[in-house]
Design a protein around this motif. Structure first.
Motif, short mmCIF file in Angstrom:
data_model
loop_
_atom_site.label_atom_id
_atom_site.label_comp_id
_atom_site.label_asym_id
_atom_site.label_seq_id
_atom_site.Cartn_x
_atom_site.Cartn_y
_atom_site.Cartn_z
N CYS A 972 5.36 7.10 -4.50
CA CYS A 972 4.03 6.61 -4.86
C CYS A 972 3.24 6.23 -3.60
O CYS A 972 2.04 6.48 -3.49
CB CYS A 972 4.13 5.39 -5.78
SG CYS A 972 4.80 5.79 -7.42
N TYR A 973 3.93 5.63 -2.67
CA TYR A 973 3.27 5.20 -1.44
C TYR A 973 2.77 6.40 -0.62
O TYR A 973 1.69 6.38 -0.04
CB TYR A 973 4.25 4.37 -0.62
CG TYR A 973 3.70 3.89 0.71
CD1 TYR A 973 2.66 2.96 0.76
CD2 TYR A 973 4.22 4.39 1.92
CE1 TYR A 973 2.16 2.53 1.98
CE2 TYR A 973 3.72 3.96 3.12
CZ TYR A 973 2.68 3.03 3.16
OH TYR A 973 2.18 2.61 4.36
N ARG A 974 3.57 7.47 -0.59
CA ARG A 974 3.19 8.66 0.18
C ARG A 974 2.03 9.42 -0.48
O ARG A 974 1.15 9.94 0.20
CB ARG A 974 4.39 9.61 0.31
CG ARG A 974 5.51 9.09 1.20
CD ARG A 974 6.72 10.01 1.13
NE ARG A 974 6.44 11.31 1.68
CZ ARG A 974 6.70 11.68 2.92
NH1 ARG A 974 7.27 10.82 3.76
NH2 ARG A 974 6.40 12.88 3.36
N ASN A 975 2.10 9.48 -1.85
CA ASN A 975 1.17 10.37 -2.54
C ASN A 975 -0.09 9.68 -3.05
O ASN A 975 -1.06 10.35 -3.40
CB ASN A 975 1.87 11.04 -3.74
CG ASN A 975 3.07 11.86 -3.30
OD1 ASN A 975 3.04 12.46 -2.21
ND2 ASN A 975 4.12 11.88 -4.10
N GLN A 976 -0.06 8.40 -3.08
CA GLN A 976 -1.19 7.70 -3.67
C GLN A 976 -2.29 7.46 -2.62
O GLN A 976 -2.00 7.07 -1.49
CB GLN A 976 -0.76 6.37 -4.27
CG GLN A 976 -1.83 5.72 -5.14
CD GLN A 976 -1.27 4.53 -5.89
OE1 GLN A 976 -0.17 4.12 -5.64
NE2 GLN A 976 -2.05 3.98 -6.80
N VAL A 977 -3.51 7.66 -3.00
CA VAL A 977 -4.67 7.38 -2.14
C VAL A 977 -5.63 6.49 -2.93
O VAL A 977 -5.64 6.51 -4.17
CB VAL A 977 -5.39 8.68 -1.71
CG1 VAL A 977 -4.52 9.48 -0.77
CG2 VAL A 977 -5.78 9.51 -2.92
N GLY A 978 -6.36 5.76 -2.23
CA GLY A 978 -7.31 4.92 -2.94
C GLY A 978 -7.07 3.46 -2.65
O GLY A 978 -7.19 3.01 -1.49
N ASP A 979 -6.73 2.75 -3.66
CA ASP A 979 -6.59 1.30 -3.60
C ASP A 979 -5.52 0.91 -2.59
O ASP A 979 -4.32 1.20 -2.77
CB ASP A 979 -6.24 0.76 -4.98
CG ASP A 979 -6.39 -0.76 -5.04
OD1 ASP A 979 -6.50 -1.38 -3.97
OD2 ASP A 979 -6.36 -1.31 -6.16
N GLU A 980 -5.94 0.27 -1.50
CA GLU A 980 -5.02 -0.08 -0.42
C GLU A 980 -4.05 -1.17 -0.85
O GLU A 980 -2.89 -1.19 -0.42
CB GLU A 980 -5.80 -0.55 0.80
CG GLU A 980 -4.95 -0.70 2.06
CD GLU A 980 -4.37 0.64 2.51
OE1 GLU A 980 -3.29 0.63 3.13
OE2 GLU A 980 -4.97 1.70 2.20
N HIS A 986 3.34 -1.01 -3.33
CA HIS A 986 4.38 0.02 -3.43
C HIS A 986 5.27 0.03 -2.20
O HIS A 986 6.49 0.21 -2.30
CB HIS A 986 3.74 1.38 -3.65
CG HIS A 986 3.17 1.56 -5.04
ND1 HIS A 986 2.30 2.58 -5.37
CD2 HIS A 986 3.35 0.84 -6.18
CE1 HIS A 986 1.95 2.48 -6.64
NE2 HIS A 986 2.59 1.41 -7.16
N ARG A 987 4.62 -0.13 -1.02
CA ARG A 987 5.40 -0.13 0.22
C ARG A 987 6.37 -1.32 0.24
O ARG A 987 7.54 -1.19 0.62
CB ARG A 987 4.45 -0.18 1.43
CG ARG A 987 5.18 -0.07 2.77
CD ARG A 987 4.22 -0.02 3.92
NE ARG A 987 3.53 -1.31 4.05
CZ ARG A 987 2.61 -1.57 4.98
NH1 ARG A 987 2.25 -0.62 5.82
NH2 ARG A 987 2.02 -2.75 5.05
#
Length: 1082
Positions: A972-980, A986-987
């Motif tokens: 999720c951390y690698r593929n998700q963009v948007g909300d920091e 997730h990280r």
């Protein structure tokens, strides 16, 4: 009747003799005072009441005259039958008082002695053996010819009968008239018709001629034969003389009242002085009857002269009749010791004989002599009375439930000796009953069955109160002439000999060295099979005796055409294929009042209500119990083929019992429930061990000879096919499981029927547990079949078929898992309820796996809603199982098992949801949320703290869950963009789960690959995180330790430290391998 318990101690100077008499039974009325006759009363004239029955005299009034039988050879048996409790151990001697007196006077008298001696336990029975009458009978019937020949050859070669003198009968008549005068109120002589007196005189002369022996016993005891064994004594007394305990029968009239509460009356000829024999006779009579005084009436030629009163303790010191009481005591002890030492064989008839004028006393074993003479058993008339007495003593001992166990060896010996004496054709009832009691000695359970065999009633004796003078016997033997030679012609036939009667007066000359009854050890075997085999052997012998006595069908009366013939339940089906449920329904129809009697003969022609019928009921039940115990023992030894054979025989015995029983007793039904339950157990074990069927089949088909013969006896009453379906050895495990279930259901139906509703509660709980278990087993059987079918389906990628669904329904149906839960709930068995719920959970998982979707390329498709449904059902059943247990302390092993299955189900559901995400139906975020929730639930049930065999598995699963969650958050951390902020969350979660996974994998020694994979993923995660940072290394260093930095540089340094030595080692190995290969090329 009346009883009195009084004692008398006679002290005579230095010659102290202890005597105590307790009246056990008295037929005489309370003592009344005697009539004092006037001087010059003529006793030759009869009183008005002469020869009339009078309770004061009892039988003495007639027996003294001799108008009834002189003696009865079975007088001791009549007493023994009536006081059976005394026989065996408590009493040393049972006899008529006349026989006791005759024995104790042996050293003083020259008259003959002839007595029959029998031993029962430590008790000796003494009876007069009238040689004169015996040989008279031999001349008439031919019986006892062997004894007559033996007697003539060894003892008296010129035997001939002699009649008693007229003077003797005259004195007997005077004595009789004197006694009647003594009870007459006015004491006057009233003439009676001369013809009455003449008839009496004639009776005196002829009475002794008639035989008093009963007819030869050639058939079972009849009423006429029983009458010959009555106890006709006026009183029975338990007399203790020093240390000798005797049960004595006496007819002596006792008078009392006024100054003298108890006296005995004696008539003496004034011209004849009292001698020693007469003194001993009077003294012993008074001691035995506990009479303190003696009244002597003197007469001359029948004319009364005077009366004289003498105290009992003064009798030994009378003029001309002085004797030592201590010597009499020594004689008694010596004779008893002699007899006990030599009459050692129980059931044998011994003959104690002393010829007139001889000093030698001989003891013969007539039973042995009879066998040597090749005579039949019935030629010894003592055989049946002795056998019946042995039987009665054994029966009495076995009924004393509090004491019978310690006496089992004695009882067994008594019964075996009883059987040995009797002829089976003549006395089948006694032999059958004796064998049944032998079987009853071996207690197969705690249920005590009432003895149903009939025992024979003893008959009587008519022994007389005799005042016959011993001096007359010395002058002329009135019975017959005996050899008076001092040396016997041949002593080889004698068991023992007293060479001189004078030896009997020597203190302790004879000591009883032979233990009259050794401590017979009862053969108690620890081997149940051996014990039951003995029981069955006795049952078989008893059944054979019963069958031999049953009339043939042709001898039976014709049936009444108006009486309907009941249909026996074993003949209700012609095709032989019976259904167990129908069998039990018909069995329940037979449950009724126990006093219902069949109205028609049984299959063998046996009439209901007869002793044969009652005996067979007991024998069939006993055999059934023995086979039940054998089956139970074989089950414990894992010999299931043998166990099924035995339980089949047990049920066949029960079938025969039902065939001849009008109604079934509740205790019988309870036992039948036990048989059905055991049959269910055996069938279940056979189903679970189908691989050994060949060995079980061999055990099942083996049959002993006794089993075959018992089955033959059963078939005389029943076809024995009622439970054949339940006891067949089938080859199909499914069929065996169903039969097992039906057996338990049958037992349950019986226990819940009206008759047993309130009696079998404890057994009902056991049956309900078995029912729940068998229904669980059947459910598991179908469930395993469904799992096997599913495994085959996966190879060809088929969808769910009808057969599979049918197996699910069978497994989950009302007759399996659900019904099993009801059974366990009925007895509040939370543990088994939890296990059954656990199995239903497994079934739901199998159903879920069967609904796995496959694509056209035969690959695994998305996680389907049907799978989710069944997995959630499984979770629900596992949670119900935990709720049923309540807490781990209730049953830790079951709790841990259910807990593991629940965790596994959650983990499987989460894994499938993660690996085969239903993206066509749900959003990615929803799937991730469901995976996270399910994984965390699985993690919650991972018991990492409790030390157990599953602890490493729990650790591995927890590590895997953390690894999977970390991988998901990494992705999720690698593929998700948007909300920091979401990416940071997730990280952080990925880092947290990676850290926990590594820590758990490090604690496991057998998961290096998983640990390495997790570490590599974590390194990749760290690289990706660092690559994505926009800050310089200096800025990272400057911000080290600040709360705003999410990268833990210390962890990175640790990871490098972990991998550095590993990489160095691998590089070194590569260099070595490379160098070695170059050298080979050169």
């Amino acid at each position: 009747s009346q009883s009195q318990h009084t004692g008398l101690m006679i002290c005579l100077g230095n010659n102290e003799v202890k005597s105590r008499a307790v009246v056990k039974y008295s037929a005489a009325p309370p003592s009344s005072s005697y009539a004092l006759l006037q001087e010059k009363t003529d006793l030759k004239l009869p009183p008005a009441n002469w020869l009339r029955e009078n309770p004061q005299l009892g039988t003495a009034g007639t027996t003294v005259l001799g108008s009834s039988r002189k003696s009865n050879p079975f007088s001791s048996f009549g007493m023994a039958y009536d006081f059976i409790d005394c026989i065996g151990d408590d009493v040393d001697v049972v006899s008529d008082s006349e026989n006791i007196k005759k024995l104790l006077k042996i050293p003083y008298s020259k008259s003959h002695v002839s007595m029959a001696v029998h031993r029962v336990g430590s008790t000796l029975l003494l009876d007069e053996l009238d040689i004169q009458e015996l040989f008279m009978r031999s001349s008439q019937t031919g019986d006892w010819t062997w004894l007559k020949e033996f007697y003539q050859r060894l003892i008296d070669q010129k035997w001939q009968r002699k009649k008693k003198s007229k003077e003797h009968w005259n004195e007997k008549a005077i004595l009789s008239k004197f006694l009647y005068y003594s009870i007459n109120s006015d004491g006057t002589a009233v003439p009676v018709p001369s013809d009455t007196e003449q008839a009496a005189e004639e009776g005196c002369g002829t009475a002794a001629e008639g035989p008093s022996w009963p007819a030869t016993f050639s058939s079972s005891t009849t009423e006429s034969e029983e009458s010959d064994l009555r106890n006709d004594f006026v009183r029975n007394i338990l007399w203790t003389f020093e240390d000798i305990h005797m049960l004595v029968g006496s007819n002596m009239p006792i008078f009392g009242g006024g100054r003298y509460p108890a006296v005995s009356l004696r008539l003496r000829d004034n011209n004849k002085p009292i001698n020693v024999l007469t003194g001993i006779d009077y003294w012993l009579d008074n001691l035995m009857c506990n009479v303190p005084e003696l009244v002597m009436c003197f007469h001359v030629n029948g004319i009364v002269q005077k009366y004289e009163m003498i105290k009992t303790e003064d009798i030994p010191d009378l003029e001309n009749s002085t004797f030592s009481t201590r010597v009499v005591k020594d004689i008694a002890q010596n004779i008893l010791s002699f007899l006990k030492s030599n009459c050692t064989k129980e059931g044998h008839t011994y003959w104690l004989f002393k010829a007139s004028g001889s000093d030698i006393v001989k003891l013969y074993d007539l039973t042995t002599l009879c066998e040597e003479a090749a005579e039949e058993k019935c030629q010894n008339p003592f055989t049946l009375p002795v056998a019946v007495l042995l039987y009665k003593v054994a029966s009495n001992m076995i009924l004393k439930k509090s004491q019978n166990r310690k006496n089992y060896g004695t009882i067994r010996t008594l019964l075996l000796n009883c059987i040995k004496l009797l002829d089976e054709e003549r006395h089948p009832q006694i032999i059958a009953s004796a064998h049944y009691m032998l079987a009853e000695l071996f207690q197969l359970d705690d249920v005590s069955e009432d003895e149903d065999g009939e025992s024979l009633r003893g008959g009587g004796s008519e022994d007389s109160y005799s005042d016959e003078e011993e001096e007359e016997e010395e002058e002329e033997d009135e019975s017959c002439s005996y050899s008076t030679s001092s040396e016997p012609q041949d002593d080889s036939k004698a068991v023992a000999i007293i060479k001189s009667v004078r030896e009997l007066s020597v203190p302790e000359k004879y000591k009883s060295t032979h233990q009259i009854r050794p401590n017979y050890a009862f053969p108690v075997s620890q081997d149940k099979e051996e014990k039951c085999r003995l029981v069955l052997s006795y049952v078989l012998k008893s059944l054979k005796s019963v069958d031999s006595s049953i009339k043939k069908e042709s001898d039976l009366p014709a049936a009444d055409p108006s009486t309907p013939i009941p249909l026996k339940y074993e003949e209700r089906s012609q095709n032989g294929a019976r259904d167990v449920e129908q069998e039990i329904a018909l069995l329940l129809d037979r449950v009724g009042p126990c006093n219902e009697e069949l109205k028609v003969p049984t299959r063998s022609g046996m009439l209901p209500g007869t002793w044969q019928h009652r005996m067979k009921l007991q024998l069939f039940l006993k055999a059934s119990k023995a086979y039940y115990v054998l089956s139970d023992a074989a089950t414990n030894l894992l010999k299931y083929g043998r166990a099924l054979r035995y339980i089949k025989l047990a049920l066949q015995c029960h079938d025969a019992y039902c065939s001849i029983s009008g109604g079934l007793h509740p205790q019988v039904l309870l036992f039948h429930c036990q048989c059905l339950s055991l049959c269910g157990d055996v069938q279940l074990m056979l189903a679970q061990n189908a691989s050994n069927r060949a060995a079980y089949l061999e055990e099942y088909n083996y049959q002993t000879k006794d089993d075959q013969e018992i089955l033959h006896c059963l078939h005389r009453e029943s076809s024995c096919q009622a439970f054949s379906m339940a006891t067949d050895l089938a080859s199909d495990p499914e069929y065996q499981l169903i039969i097992s279930s039906k057996c338990y259901e049958a037992a349950h139906d019986l226990l819940t029927s009206g008759v047993l509703k309130d009696q079998g509660q404890e057994q009902l709980g056991q049956v309900l547990k078995r029912l729940g278990n068998i229904r669980n087993e059947i459910g598991v059987f179908y469930m395993n079949q469904a799992a096997a079918m599913q495994a085959e389906k996966q190879e060809v990628h088929r969808s769910v078929c009808m057969a599979e669904q049918e197996l699910w329904k069978k497994s989950f149906s009302f007759s399996c898992f659900e019904k099993g839960m009801q059974d366990f709930n009925a007895i509040s068995d939370s543990v088994n309820t939890a296990l059954l719920l656990c199995n239903i959970g497994r079934l739901m998982r199998i159903c879920a796996q069967a609904h796995c979707v496959t694509t056209s390329e035969h690959s695994r498709g998305e996680f389907s809603p049907e799978e989710a449904l069944y997995y959630n059902k499984a979770i629900d059943y596992y949670q119900r199982a935990l709720k049923s247990l309540g807490c781990r302390e209730s049953h830790s092993a079951v709790w841990d098992s259910v807990n593991w299955e629940l965790s596994t189900t959650y983990f499987t559901l989460a894994t499938l949801l993660q690996d085969y995400a239903p993206l066509s139906r749900k959003a990615q975020e929803q799937i991730e949320r469901e995976v996270t929730e399910t994984m965390m639930k699985s993690l919650r049930y991972c018991d990492l703290q409790t030390e157990s065999a599953r602890q490493p598995l729990y650790q591995y699963r927890a590590a895997t869950i953390h690894h999977r969650l970390a991988s998901m958050y990494h992705s999720c951390y690698r593929n998700q963009v948007g909300d920091e902020s979401v990416r940071k969350q997730h990280r952080a979660l990925a880092e947290q789960h990676y850290s926990k996974a590594v820590r758990l994998f490090i604690s496991l020694s057998d998961a290096p690959c998983e640990m390495l994979r997790t570490l590599l993923e974590r390194v990749a995660f760290a690289e990706f995180t660092m690559a994505g940072e926009k800050h310089t290394l200096q800025e990272i260093s400057a911000g080290r330790g600040s709360s705003s930095s999410e990268l833990n540089t210390e962890e990175v340094v640790k990871l490098i430290g972990v991998f550095e030595p590993s990489f160095s080692f691998l590089l070194l190995q590569l260099i070595k391998l490379s160098t070695a290969s170059k050298r080979k090329v050169r």
